[in-house]
Enzyme design. Structure first.
Site, PDB file in Angstrom:
ATOM      1  N   HIS A 179       0.827  -1.225   0.000  1.00 38.77           N
ATOM      2  CA  HIS A 179       0.000   0.000   0.000  1.00 38.77           C
ATOM      3  C   HIS A 179       0.854   1.264   0.000  1.00 38.77           C
ATOM      4  O   HIS A 179       0.559   2.234   0.704  1.00 38.77           O
ATOM      5  CB  HIS A 179      -0.956   0.010   1.192  1.00 38.77           C
ATOM      6  N   ASP A 206       0.672  -4.594   5.591  1.00 40.35           N
ATOM      7  CA  ASP A 206      -0.374  -5.523   5.166  1.00 40.35           C
ATOM      8  C   ASP A 206      -0.436  -5.619   3.650  1.00 40.35           C
ATOM      9  O   ASP A 206       0.089  -4.759   2.936  1.00 40.35           O
ATOM     10  CB  ASP A 206      -1.744  -5.061   5.687  1.00 40.35           C
ATOM     11  N   GLU A 207      -1.084  -6.674   3.166  1.00 34.88           N
ATOM     12  CA  GLU A 207      -1.406  -6.853   1.752  1.00 34.88           C
ATOM     13  C   GLU A 207      -0.239  -6.449   0.833  1.00 34.88           C
ATOM     14  O   GLU A 207      -0.380  -5.570  -0.021  1.00 34.88           O
ATOM     15  CB  GLU A 207      -2.669  -6.062   1.407  1.00 34.88           C
ATOM     16  N   VAL A 208       0.886  -7.109   1.032  1.00 32.42           N
ATOM     17  CA  VAL A 208       2.054  -6.822   0.194  1.00 32.42           C
ATOM     18  C   VAL A 208       1.893  -7.615  -1.112  1.00 32.42           C
ATOM     19  O   VAL A 208       2.495  -8.671  -1.303  1.00 32.42           O
ATOM     20  CB  VAL A 208       3.370  -7.187   0.921  1.00 32.42           C
TER      21      VAL A 208
END
Length: 619
Positions: free
Chosen positions: A230, A286-288
């Protein structure tokens, strides 16, 4: 007390009368404060023991008076010291424990400091300037406090500071004791990082004011800086394009390029240098997306016989180590979704649990609490000492959601309450707090979700539900009183009454736009038979029509158009009082103009064609 003088012996040196007189006084009187005071008091009869010395009254009295004066001085000095100690100590304790009192009782008071330490503390209080060591954070005791952070996602619809000034007291009143501030491009980056900031970014003075306002309302400020995934606000710039994990996508950083860590250190340093009073920092993580898909990552995995999980932890370890070494006492938070897939052994080996806490997030209404329990057990066994949770009060029900579904978010918090109430099953890990997320965009490139004023009723319900351990009658009453409503309809996601909270005008107006604008414009333009018969798209294209028939529907369309234009003009003014111009334009483009533009074009064509007074069709 000194011992009594011995009796004179033969051959001994003769004692002088004055000395004998003093010796007799010493022999017959106890030398304490009370005796000294008694000797000094005027009008008291002399003790009988003094009679043998009266024949030497002048020299004896002179020496006695001197002795009395000395004793009195000692007593006076002791009294002054005692009074001084009592007057200074409370003020000193008040100063030193101000932060602890501010954030809640930290436990039993410590024993009173000895005079040496007390003097040292006074010296510290006097010499401390407003500027503190940049590598040292203020230490506050949150050991008995469960944190409730309200997430401010500033990568979309960042409010003006003047609006936050109104909102912070409301958050405190509803039960929040902190804010999680995700600045992204709204932070006033400078120097080499100036490229990252938005043209409407807060100023350094704004950042200072936000923290002062938070402190006034007893809200701990926790900055959030994305350090892996992100990071579109960074990687969208040509200057940093080479740091992408996958060149085509701006989502995630390449952890193998040395400049990646250097850049993150610069970003973290600028943010933390403006948040010296913060006890926590959230590093995102998060959410790499696409991690392991870049050529550098593939080469690393191949050469190191490694996996994506270990590669992820290596990067996070570097970030965490920088923070804890650079800012003593600062605690690290990170989203947990990537950790769910990594083995306990790898997490333990990384050393991350010594300095960081996972923030376990689930936003669905009825999530699997047993699964949450398994994650908590895993994190406890991995060595983490504390765990946080993350719920959602808005921004998770659709990337273009304009109106907040109340029941959906209430159920999410009721599910989290079950988890919180069951934390006694996990004695090895402490529940530290919960972040109520309010996402404003799904990512840097998506459209806006619900505006903050629209989400405030949901936020009030969620906060009060956590505070009271459920959505009770008392909870409902408190929400209605604070927000200025008469009733809440959960299933319909509506509230009766005008509302009396900051931004309530926008709440009401968005409700009308969301529920009526599309419907009313469609009805007036599509359901009128005269329009279909005498003012079709064909008529409008060729600029012809019969005024007699056009007048049958014209006044009605013009009235709807005028009413909505007036309404929208007022709505825009309300938005401009809270938001910067880019937010106003974006929200209008996404939620108003698709319907108003259609109505405007229709009215423009109508006015032009009716002025032609039934001319032949244009070819």
């Amino acid at each position: 007390m000194e011992p009594s003088s011995p009796e004179p012996q033969a051959g001994a040196q003769t004692i002088r009368p004055s000395s004998l007189c003093i010796a007799q006084v010493e022999q017959n009187h106890t030398w304490d404060v009370r005796a000294s005071a008694e000797v000094a008091l005027p009008g008291r009869s002399r003790p009988a023991s003094r009679v043998p010395c009266e024949d030497m009254a002048f020299p004896r009295n002179q020496k006695l008076n001197l002795l009395r004066l000395t004793v009195l001085l000692i007593v006076a000095l002791a009294g002054i010291k005692f009074i001084f100690r009592d007057s200074v100590t409370p003020d000193l304790h008040k100063h030193i424990s101000k932060d602890n009192d501010f954030w809640g009782k930290a436990g039993e008071e410590k024993e009173e400091a000895n005079p040496h330490n007390q003097a040292l503390e006074i010296s510290v209080v006097k010499t401390m300037g407003p500027k503190e060591d940049t590598k040292k954070q203020l230490s506050k005791d949150f050991s008995t406090t469960e944190m409730r952070l309200v997430h401010l996602d500033l990568k979309g619809a960042a409010p003006k500071v003047s609006y936050l000034e109104q909102v912070f007291p409301l958050l405190s009143k509803l039960g929040a004791n902190g804010i999680l501030v995700e600045y992204e491009d709204m932070f006033p980056f400078k120097g080499e990082l100036e490229t990252l900031k938005s043209s409407y970014a807060y100023s350094e003075d704004d950042i200072e004011k936000i923290q002062r306002l938070a402190a006034l309302n007893k809200l701990e400020v926790v900055p959030l800086v994305q350090t892996f995934g992100h990071v579109e606000f960074i990687l969208k710039h040509d200057k940093y394009r080479y740091l992408r994990e996958v060149e085509r996508f701006p989502n995630s950083l390449n952890p193998h390029v040395p400049d990646t860590l250097s850049l993150l250190k610069s970003i973290l340093s600028q943010v933390m240098d403006k948040h010296k009073h913060s006890s926590w920092i959230h590093i995102g993580a998060d959410e790499v997306f696409h991690l392991g898909e870049g050529m550098d990552s593939k080469n690393w995995i191949s050469l190191n016989n490694g996996d994506v999980g270990k590669m992820y932890l290596n990067h996070i370890k570097e970030v965490v180590n920088f923070i804890v070494n650079q800012y003593k006492g600062l605690q690290v938070l990170m989203w947990d979704d990537m950790l769910r897939k990594i083995s306990m052994g790898a997490i333990q080996e990384s050393g991350i649990p010594k300095h960081a806490s996972p923030v376990l997030w689930f936003y669905a209404p009825d999530f699997d609490t047993e699964q949450i329990g398994k994650f908590i057990s895993k994190y406890a066994d991995s060595g983490f000492k504390s765990v946080w949770f993350a719920s959602a009060f808005k921004g998770t029900t659709g990337p273009a959601q304009a109106w907040t579904p109340l029941n959906y978010h209430l159920k999410n918090h009721l599910s989290w309450l079950k988890v919180i109430q069951a934390m006694s099953k996990f004695p090895l890990i402490k529940f530290q707090g919960i972040a109520l997320t309010g996402w404003q965009r799904y990512d840097h490139y998506s459209v806006l979700c619900e505006l903050l004023p629209v989400g405030i009723p949901s936020l009030a319900m969620c906060l009060q539900t956590l505070v009271n351990g459920g959505f009770t009658e008392a909870t409902n009453k408190k929400i209605l009183d604070v927000l200025g409503f008469q009733n809440i309809h959960l299933e319909k996601s509506t509230c009766e009454g005008n509302g009396a909270f900051p931004g309530s005008e926008i709440y009401r107006m968005v409700e009308q736009i969301n529920g009526q604008l599309k419907e009313s414009t469609a009805k007036v333009l599509e359901e009128e038979s005269a329009i279909k018969g005498w003012f079709s798209p064909y008529h409008r294209k060729h600029r012809f029509g019969n005024p007699r028939n056009l007048e049958n529907f014209g006044s009605k369309v013009l009235k709807v158009h005028e009413d909505w234009e007036n309404f929208i003009q007022n709505f825009r003014s309300q938005l401009e009082s809270i938001y910067f111009p880019d937010t106003v334009e974006e929200w209008m483009e996404e939620n108003v103009n698709p319907y108003m533009d259609r109505l405007r074009e229709f009215v423009r064509d109508y006015r032009e064609i009716i002025r032609l007074n039934a001319k032949p069709k244009a070819l």
